[in-house]
Each structure stands twice: as structure tokens, then as C-alpha cells.
Design an enzyme around this catalytic site. Structure first.
Site, mmCIF file in Angstrom:
data_model
loop_
_atom_site.group_PDB
_atom_site.id
_atom_site.type_symbol
_atom_site.label_atom_id
_atom_site.label_comp_id
_atom_site.label_asym_id
_atom_site.label_seq_id
_atom_site.Cartn_x
_atom_site.Cartn_y
_atom_site.Cartn_z
ATOM 1 N N HIS A 189 6.358 4.548 -5.247
ATOM 2 C CA HIS A 189 5.185 3.866 -5.852
ATOM 3 C C HIS A 189 5.025 4.327 -7.226
ATOM 4 O O HIS A 189 4.345 3.349 -7.958
ATOM 5 C CB HIS A 189 3.963 4.511 -4.855
ATOM 6 C CG HIS A 189 2.763 3.732 -5.366
ATOM 7 N ND1 HIS A 189 2.472 2.484 -4.960
ATOM 8 C CD2 HIS A 189 1.535 4.375 -5.745
ATOM 9 C CE1 HIS A 189 1.227 2.346 -5.464
ATOM 10 N NE2 HIS A 189 0.746 3.477 -6.008
ATOM 11 N N ASP B 122 4.300 -6.686 -3.873
ATOM 12 C CA ASP B 122 3.723 -5.364 -4.268
ATOM 13 C C ASP B 122 4.745 -4.356 -3.537
ATOM 14 O O ASP B 122 5.851 -4.842 -2.845
ATOM 15 C CB ASP B 122 2.276 -5.182 -3.717
ATOM 16 C CG ASP B 122 1.394 -4.277 -4.370
ATOM 17 O OD1 ASP B 122 2.006 -3.503 -5.251
ATOM 18 O OD2 ASP B 122 0.254 -4.321 -3.985
ATOM 19 N N LYS C 151 -7.680 -7.109 -12.199
ATOM 20 C CA LYS C 151 -8.493 -6.624 -11.311
ATOM 21 C C LYS C 151 -9.287 -5.397 -11.590
ATOM 22 O O LYS C 151 -8.753 -4.530 -12.622
ATOM 23 C CB LYS C 151 -7.891 -6.433 -9.684
ATOM 24 C CG LYS C 151 -6.914 -5.396 -9.891
ATOM 25 C CD LYS C 151 -6.209 -4.963 -8.510
ATOM 26 C CE LYS C 151 -5.542 -3.762 -8.397
ATOM 27 N NZ LYS C 151 -4.878 -3.420 -7.327
ATOM 28 N N ASP D 149 -1.529 -6.679 -9.498
ATOM 29 C CA ASP D 149 -2.263 -5.768 -10.640
ATOM 30 C C ASP D 149 -1.269 -5.332 -11.815
ATOM 31 O O ASP D 149 -0.008 -5.706 -11.711
ATOM 32 C CB ASP D 149 -2.762 -4.536 -10.005
ATOM 33 C CG ASP D 149 -1.695 -3.627 -9.442
ATOM 34 O OD1 ASP D 149 -0.559 -3.544 -9.652
ATOM 35 O OD2 ASP D 149 -1.867 -3.192 -8.219
ATOM 36 N N ARG E 62 1.384 8.253 -4.127
ATOM 37 C CA ARG E 62 0.156 7.723 -4.878
ATOM 38 C C ARG E 62 -0.464 8.713 -5.670
ATOM 39 O O ARG E 62 -1.093 8.583 -6.768
ATOM 40 C CB ARG E 62 -0.805 7.136 -3.880
ATOM 41 C CG ARG E 62 -0.516 5.674 -3.536
ATOM 42 C CD ARG E 62 -1.114 5.069 -2.295
ATOM 43 N NE ARG E 62 -1.041 5.734 -1.350
ATOM 44 C CZ ARG E 62 -1.593 5.251 -0.039
ATOM 45 N NH1 ARG E 62 -2.513 4.082 -0.012
ATOM 46 N NH2 ARG E 62 -1.378 5.865 1.064
ATOM 47 N N GLY F 29 1.370 22.818 18.753
ATOM 48 C CA GLY F 29 1.604 22.006 17.760
ATOM 49 C C GLY F 29 2.682 22.280 16.921
ATOM 50 O O GLY F 29 3.036 21.332 15.822
ATOM 51 N N GLU F 30 3.012 23.534 16.765
ATOM 52 C CA GLU F 30 4.394 23.915 15.965
ATOM 53 C C GLU F 30 5.632 22.969 16.508
ATOM 54 O O GLU F 30 5.800 22.543 17.584
ATOM 55 C CB GLU F 30 4.541 25.280 16.116
ATOM 56 C CG GLU F 30 3.521 26.171 15.556
ATOM 57 C CD GLU F 30 3.890 27.616 15.628
ATOM 58 O OE1 GLU F 30 5.074 28.054 16.049
ATOM 59 O OE2 GLU F 30 3.192 28.579 15.327
ATOM 60 N N THR G 283 -4.130 -0.879 3.415
ATOM 61 C CA THR G 283 -5.198 -1.474 4.141
ATOM 62 C C THR G 283 -5.307 -3.050 3.941
ATOM 63 O O THR G 283 -6.044 -3.749 4.567
ATOM 64 C CB THR G 283 -6.666 -0.963 3.744
ATOM 65 O OG1 THR G 283 -6.686 -1.261 2.372
ATOM 66 C CG2 THR G 283 -6.718 0.614 4.162
ATOM 67 N N ARG H 132 -11.130 -1.930 -9.643
ATOM 68 C CA ARG H 132 -11.215 -1.417 -8.360
ATOM 69 C C ARG H 132 -12.398 -0.219 -8.560
ATOM 70 O O ARG H 132 -12.180 0.804 -9.071
ATOM 71 C CB ARG H 132 -9.835 -0.211 -8.227
ATOM 72 C CG ARG H 132 -10.121 0.151 -6.740
ATOM 73 C CD ARG H 132 -8.568 1.143 -6.684
ATOM 74 N NE ARG H 132 -7.408 0.736 -6.789
ATOM 75 C CZ ARG H 132 -6.756 -0.149 -5.822
ATOM 76 N NH1 ARG H 132 -7.374 -0.039 -4.403
ATOM 77 N NH2 ARG H 132 -5.546 -0.646 -5.872
#
Length: 316
Positions: free
Chosen positions: A135, A223, A197, A174, A101, A42-43, A228, A199
């Protein structure tokens, strides 16, 4: 002092090779010869297969799904390889900056991952960062090297200007997106509304009310990123219930993880416009999603950085 030698060389990791090729087409260049693969454990193995000594090197790599951590490591190792190969100046071109985020502590013992990634990029040997629509804009301040922050709004506003949608109102999903949406609205010369809104938990949104007049209007939700798609589809449904006619949506970064495509397909959204900062093969098969390319704006920014010209003209 960095010398930029004979000219530009553009390389790509595995996250968005299509965009890298489009940028090279705009620049009239061939994409740099390199390979990024993995060992059996995996390297990550990186090979640069042409000289970069003294060159102005640009590495195009989004830190994006479906392999956020792998793509970040690819970028860091490529930067290290270029530095050790005596590249003149190394610019990390990051169309989508992952971990943005987590830009501050919201409760005790939270990490500030966006700052950690900035440190990693700098320590690896990047001389400059070129990115789009962070973001959290304050992430620019996490870097002690130059950072050029492009905006996707110029591409999106041009698209919606050409659509000539009547009775259009721009809606911020938002409070955090108000500045971006107001800029968008001013460019189009249309009114602005805001969704208030709450959350209750991550990736779940409860719409409370709308500030502004949207009854009998066509609305466009704006946005910076859609993950999602819970926020955008819930917002669209709430706007319809409050009297909006057609609902459109747009974003710079189409992350589209988990149930996003199902939610968008089943929503009342007429069309969702995104930019190709993140490569996802499902986007081209989604009936409601339109993808526009950021290649021209990134290519122009690379040309201007190389020739030491201002890039502020790209914000207009």
C-alpha cells in the site's frame, strides 16, 4: 552462509491455501506437509511434518482478513519453526501485507505498524520477503533483509488489453494512486484522469472534482486495494454524474470488508477485477467481481529467487 540444499519446499498457513496450491501446481511441487491449528485457549500450534534441513523454504501467507492477527502470528511461528529446523533459507511470501496503511505518523502518538510487522518478521528469522503491491512502497525500506516487490499491474493490464474497451480513460481514485494509474495508462496507451477527493473521516470519502476529460468515455478506476468499497463506488457514481459512460474498476487486493459486497453490487460499476492475493469465498459468488490469479507470477519469482536469477523481467 545459507545453503539451499536439495531444493525448494513450499508451505502454507491458513490464510490462502488455495493460492499456495496453485503456486505449487505451477512449480510442479507438492505442498509441504505441515499443520497449523489452535489450542483450546486460542494459542497457535504449528507442526512441520517433513524435513526442511538445508532447504530453500517458502512460506505463503497473506496477513489478511478475516483473521489478520491470527494469520500474522501463524506466519511468525512458522518462520521460527523453520529456523529451528535448520532450513537453509526462509522466504516469507506475503501476497497481501497487512498493516501497510499505518506506514507513518500522521498525528501525535500514532504507531507505525508497518515497521513493527517488518521488525517481527525479521526477528522471527525470515531471510527474505516476497510480496506484491505494498500500500505504501516505502515499506520496502523498513526491512534490513532483501525484499522483492512484485506488481499486479502486469496481470491487470493484460486482462484489459484483451477486453478492447473503446474510448477508455484510466482514472486514479485519489492523488496517492496517480503513479500506479499513470503506469497502467501508459501500458494500455490511453489517457489519464484524477479524482480530487476529501476524506472527512476514516472510510468516508467526499468526491470534489475530476482532473481530466471523462465525458462520453468509458472509464477504468485503478486502485491497489479495496476495503469497504466506499472510495471506489463513490468515485464511480461521481464519474457517471460527470458524463462517463460505462465504469469499470480494478485492484490488486480485494479486502472487501464490512459493506463492500453490498456497495459493489448496488453500484453502477460494470465489472470489478481483483487478484487472488486474499482468499474470500464470497468473491466467486459476486456477479460483478472477476478474480484473476497471481499464482503464475509468484511461482516464477520463487523459481528465479531459488536459482539466483533476476526477477525484474516480471515487471514488464
Amino acid at each position: 552462509m545459507h545453503t539451499r540444499g536439495q531444493g525448494i519446499k513450499v508451505f502454507a498457513g491458513n490464510s490462502n491455501i488455495r493460492l499456495a496450491r496453485k503456486v505449487c501446481d505451477q512449480l510442479g511441487l507438492s505442498i509441504g506437509k505441515n499443520s497449523v491449528s489452535t489450542f483450546s485457549d486460542g494459542e497457535i500450534a504449528v507442526n512441520i511434518n517433513e524435513t526442511v534441513r538445508g532447504r530453500d523454504v517458502y512460506i505463503i501467507q497473506s496477513v489478511s482478513p478475516p483473521k489478520v492477527n491470527t494469520y500474522l502470528m501463524e506466519l511468525l511461528i512458522m518462520i521460527d519453526a523453520m529456523k529451528r529446523a535448520s532450513a537453509g533459507r526462509i522466504t516469507a511470501v506475503i501476497p497481501y501485507y497487512g498493516y501497510a496503511r499505518q506506514d507513518r505518523k500522521t498525528k501525535s502518538r500514532d504507531p507505525i505498524s508497518a515497521k513493527l510487522v517488518a521488525n517481527l518478521l525479521t526477528e522471527a528469522g525470515a531471510d527474505r520477503i516476497l510480496t506484491m503491491d505494498l500500500h505504501a512502497p516505502q515499506i520496502q525500506g523498513y526491512f534490513d533483509i532483501p525484499l522483492d516487490h512484485l506488481v499486479g499491474i502486469t496481470i491487470l493490464t493484460e486482462y484489459f488489453k484483451n477486453k478492447n474497451i473503446e474510448d477508455l480513460v484510466l482514472v486514479s481514485p485519489d492523488l496517492g494512486s496517480v503513479t500506479r494509474t499513470r503506469d497502467f495508462a501508459e501500458r494500455l496507451g490511453v489517457p489519464l484522469a484524477i479524482i480530487d477527493k476529501r476524506r472527512p473521516e476514516a472510510n468516508k470519502v467526499e468526491v470534489m472534482n475530476v482532473v481530466g476529460d471523462i465525458e462520453g468515455k468509458n472509464v477504468l478506476l485503478v486502485d491497489d486495494m479495496i476495503d469497504t468499497a466506499g472510495t471506489i463506488t463513490n468515485g464511480a457514481n461521481a464519474l457517471r454524474e460527470l458524463g462517463a459512460k460505462k465504469v469499470y474498476a480494478c485492484c490488486t487486493h480485494g479486502v472487501f470488508s464490512g459493506p463492500a459486497f453490498t456497495r459493489i453490487n448496488n453500484s453502477i460499476i460494470e465489472e470489478l477485477v481483483t487478484l487472488d492475493t486474499i482468499y474470500n469465498p464470497k468473491i466467486s459468488k459476486a456477479d460483478k467481481i472477476t478474480s484473476l490469479s497471481v499464482a503464475p507470477i509468484f511461482a516464477e519469482a520463487i523459481k528465479r529467487i531459488f536459482s539466483n536469477e533476476s526477477i525484474s523481467v516480471l515487471f514488464k
